[in-house]
Write a protein that holds these residues in place. Structure first.
Motif, PDB file in Angstrom:
ATOM      1  N   LEU A 142       0.812  -1.216   0.000  1.00  0.00           N
ATOM      2  CA  LEU A 142       0.000   0.000   0.000  1.00  0.00           C
ATOM      3  C   LEU A 142       0.847   1.268   0.000  1.00  0.00           C
ATOM      4  O   LEU A 142       0.470   2.278  -0.603  1.00  0.00           O
ATOM      5  N   PHE A 143       2.014   1.220   0.671  1.00  0.00           N
ATOM      6  CA  PHE A 143       2.800   2.443   0.882  1.00  0.00           C
ATOM      7  C   PHE A 143       4.270   2.224   0.538  1.00  0.00           C
ATOM      8  O   PHE A 143       5.134   2.201   1.422  1.00  0.00           O
ATOM      9  N   PRO A 144       4.582   2.045  -0.733  1.00  0.00           N
ATOM     10  CA  PRO A 144       5.970   1.765  -1.127  1.00  0.00           C
ATOM     11  C   PRO A 144       6.936   2.914  -0.853  1.00  0.00           C
ATOM     12  O   PRO A 144       8.151   2.695  -0.826  1.00  0.00           O
ATOM     13  N   ALA A 145       6.428   4.112  -0.622  1.00  0.00           N
ATOM     14  CA  ALA A 145       7.309   5.259  -0.373  1.00  0.00           C
ATOM     15  C   ALA A 145       7.790   5.330   1.072  1.00  0.00           C
ATOM     16  O   ALA A 145       8.647   6.156   1.406  1.00  0.00           O
ATOM     17  N   VAL A 146       7.267   4.464   1.932  1.00  0.00           N
ATOM     18  CA  VAL A 146       7.643   4.466   3.347  1.00  0.00           C
ATOM     19  C   VAL A 146       8.764   3.452   3.579  1.00  0.00           C
ATOM     20  O   VAL A 146       8.743   2.350   3.024  1.00  0.00           O
ATOM     21  N   ASN A 147       9.727   3.812   4.392  1.00  0.00           N
ATOM     22  CA  ASN A 147      10.845   2.929   4.716  1.00  0.00           C
ATOM     23  C   ASN A 147      10.451   2.036   5.893  1.00  0.00           C
ATOM     24  O   ASN A 147      10.604   2.417   7.057  1.00  0.00           O
ATOM     25  N   VAL A 148       9.941   0.858   5.581  1.00  0.00           N
ATOM     26  CA  VAL A 148       9.438  -0.055   6.614  1.00  0.00           C
ATOM     27  C   VAL A 148      10.599  -0.740   7.322  1.00  0.00           C
ATOM     28  O   VAL A 148      11.513  -1.263   6.686  1.00  0.00           O
ATOM     29  N   VAL A 149      10.548  -0.741   8.651  1.00  0.00           N
ATOM     30  CA  VAL A 149      11.517  -1.497   9.451  1.00  0.00           C
ATOM     31  C   VAL A 149      10.716  -2.433  10.349  1.00  0.00           C
ATOM     32  O   VAL A 149       9.963  -1.987  11.197  1.00  0.00           O
ATOM     33  N   ASP A 150      10.853  -3.725  10.131  1.00  0.00           N
ATOM     34  CA  ASP A 150      10.034  -4.689  10.867  1.00  0.00           C
ATOM     35  C   ASP A 150      10.818  -5.429  11.943  1.00  0.00           C
ATOM     36  O   ASP A 150      10.297  -6.321  12.592  1.00  0.00           O
ATOM     37  N   ASN A 151      12.079  -5.033  12.150  1.00  0.00           N
ATOM     38  CA  ASN A 151      12.893  -5.729  13.155  1.00  0.00           C
ATOM     39  C   ASN A 151      13.045  -4.925  14.443  1.00  0.00           C
ATOM     40  O   ASN A 151      13.561  -5.431  15.438  1.00  0.00           O
ATOM     41  N   VAL A 152      12.620  -3.660  14.430  1.00  0.00           N
ATOM     42  CA  VAL A 152      12.713  -2.840  15.636  1.00  0.00           C
ATOM     43  C   VAL A 152      11.324  -2.589  16.195  1.00  0.00           C
ATOM     44  O   VAL A 152      10.318  -2.732  15.498  1.00  0.00           O
ATOM     45  N   LEU A 153      11.293  -2.191  17.447  1.00  0.00           N
ATOM     46  CA  LEU A 153      10.014  -1.964  18.106  1.00  0.00           C
ATOM     47  C   LEU A 153       9.535  -0.532  17.933  1.00  0.00           C
ATOM     48  O   LEU A 153       8.336  -0.279  17.814  1.00  0.00           O
ATOM     49  N   ILE A 154      10.462   0.424  17.897  1.00  0.00           N
ATOM     50  CA  ILE A 154      10.100   1.847  17.927  1.00  0.00           C
ATOM     51  C   ILE A 154      10.942   2.628  16.921  1.00  0.00           C
ATOM     52  O   ILE A 154      12.134   2.369  16.769  1.00  0.00           O
ATOM     53  N   THR A 155      10.323   3.590  16.234  1.00  0.00           N
ATOM     54  CA  THR A 155      11.065   4.556  15.433  1.00  0.00           C
ATOM     55  C   THR A 155      10.752   5.956  15.948  1.00  0.00           C
ATOM     56  O   THR A 155       9.663   6.226  16.450  1.00  0.00           O
ATOM     57  N   ASP A 156      11.720   6.837  15.796  1.00  0.00           N
ATOM     58  CA  ASP A 156      11.607   8.225  16.259  1.00  0.00           C
ATOM     59  C   ASP A 156      12.298   9.077  15.213  1.00  0.00           C
ATOM     60  O   ASP A 156      13.529   9.105  15.130  1.00  0.00           O
ATOM     61  N   GLU A 157      11.511   9.773  14.386  1.00  0.00           N
ATOM     62  CA  GLU A 157      12.097  10.529  13.293  1.00  0.00           C
ATOM     63  C   GLU A 157      11.316  11.810  13.049  1.00  0.00           C
ATOM     64  O   GLU A 157      10.139  11.787  12.690  1.00  0.00           O
ATOM     65  N   ARG A 158      11.969  12.921  13.282  1.00  0.00           N
ATOM     66  CA  ARG A 158      11.414  14.253  13.012  1.00  0.00           C
ATOM     67  C   ARG A 158      10.012  14.442  13.601  1.00  0.00           C
ATOM     68  O   ARG A 158       9.092  14.902  12.939  1.00  0.00           O
TER      69      ARG A 158
END
Length: 323
Positions: A142-158
């Motif tokens: 659905l969202f190929p423009a998003v950088n998916v990370v499935d190995n971490v629990l949390i992301t924090d970006e801007r």
């Protein structure tokens, strides 16, 4: 004092809204016990005075309408519990307000698969997003423009926070408390609510689900061969001979369709097979490793830890049942 706006998104889970409200409120209680002023003003901010959740199973009363709130500091997007495309459509009326608040400096705290709605706004394009391991394939489509990370629990970006895993939003809340108020408050909240503070990865929980919604029959046949006989010695050359196709072109084709190389796919299937054996039964770890087709025990242990963040022994202790 920071203003917290919890959005009662249509198709959201009541538990994620209520638990989030409770944790923010409890932080204020901690401040009160220490003789300090509250740090959060928490409101449920919606489109209407009453919002139905979970396909009408529950109804929640909002504190304020979004049109009545000019500025907020943190927006919480709760966990969604229905077909994602439907949830996205139902929540479109929030989008302009959400984008406008973010541009004014509001941070966005997105709980688990609430990320499907957040991604639909375009705010995640080009950014990292943690996605529940079971929803990764659908999210990527659905969202190929998003950088998916499935190995971490949390992301924090801007100013945008995401988390992967159903109740990992508890860890995301602790992460925010630590960032805003310090480690001591996060530890206190973790102890009061009995949350594992240092859970960082989804790997120990994930079940490998190979991407199969690609429509390539030859790639699908290769996947079926690997999965039907996880103990076989599936080399790239052997698979290509079985399918009567050239190695170089098929390796590229397989990676494009599944996001895994052939070697990675074989390893993931073998590890998943070993996990099931470790969860039940009386076989020794050596017997289980040999059943996967590995001869070198150390090599298998390295692959297993790479995939799960645990050794086979640690995995059995975690999931092998009560003794």
């Amino acid at each position: 004092m920071k203003h917290i706006s919890i959005l009662p998104l249509y198709e959201a889970t009541l538990a994620s809204i209520d638990t989030t409200h409770q944790l923010f409120s409890r932080i204020n209680d901690f401040m009160h016990y220490q003789g300090k002023p509250p740090v959060y003003q928490i409101e449920v901010v919606g489109l209407t005075k009453h919002t139905k959740l979970a396909s009408g199973r529950y109804s929640i009363q909002t504190d304020r309408l979004i049109d009545e709130l000019d500025k907020t500091d943190v927006i919480v997007l709760p966990l969604l519990c229905s077909e994602f495309k439907r949830a996205i459509h139902l929540n479109l009326p929030y989008t302009d307000w959400l984008i406008g608040q973010y541009r004014q400096g509001a941070e966005i705290l997105c709980l688990c698969v609430g990320s499907f709605y957040l991604a639909s706004t375009g705010l995640l394009d080009g950014r990292k997003c943690a996605v529940h391991w079971a929803a990764v394939n659908e999210f990527k489509q659905l969202f190929p423009a998003v950088n998916v990370v499935d190995n971490v629990l949390i992301t924090d970006e801007r100013g945008i926070y995401t988390c992967g895993g159903g109740f990992s939003y508890l860890n995301l809340l602790l992460y925010l408390f630590e960032k805003q108020l310090g480690r001591d408050i996060a530890i206190l909240a973790a102890k009061m609510f009995e949350i594992d503070l240092d859970r960082k990865s989804q790997n120990a929980y994930a079940i490998f689900i190979g991407q199969k919604q690609h429509g390539d029959e030859l790639v699908l046949k290769a996947q079926e061969l690997i999965e039907e006989d996880p103990g076989a010695n599936w080399t790239v050359d052997r698979l290509c001979q079985k399918l009567c196709i050239g190695r170089r072109s098929f390796e590229r084709r397989f990676k494009a369709r599944t996001t895994n190389t052939l070697v990675e796919y074989v390893q993931r299937v073998k590890v998943e097979f070993a996990k099931k054996q470790l969860e039940g039964g009386q076989k020794t770890i050596n017997e289980i490793v040999y059943a996967t087709g590995y001869i070198d025990l150390d090599a298998f242990r390295k692959v297993f830890r790479k995939v799960t963040d645990l050794s086979p022994v640690e995995y059995r202790k975690k999931y092998g049942g009560y003794r």
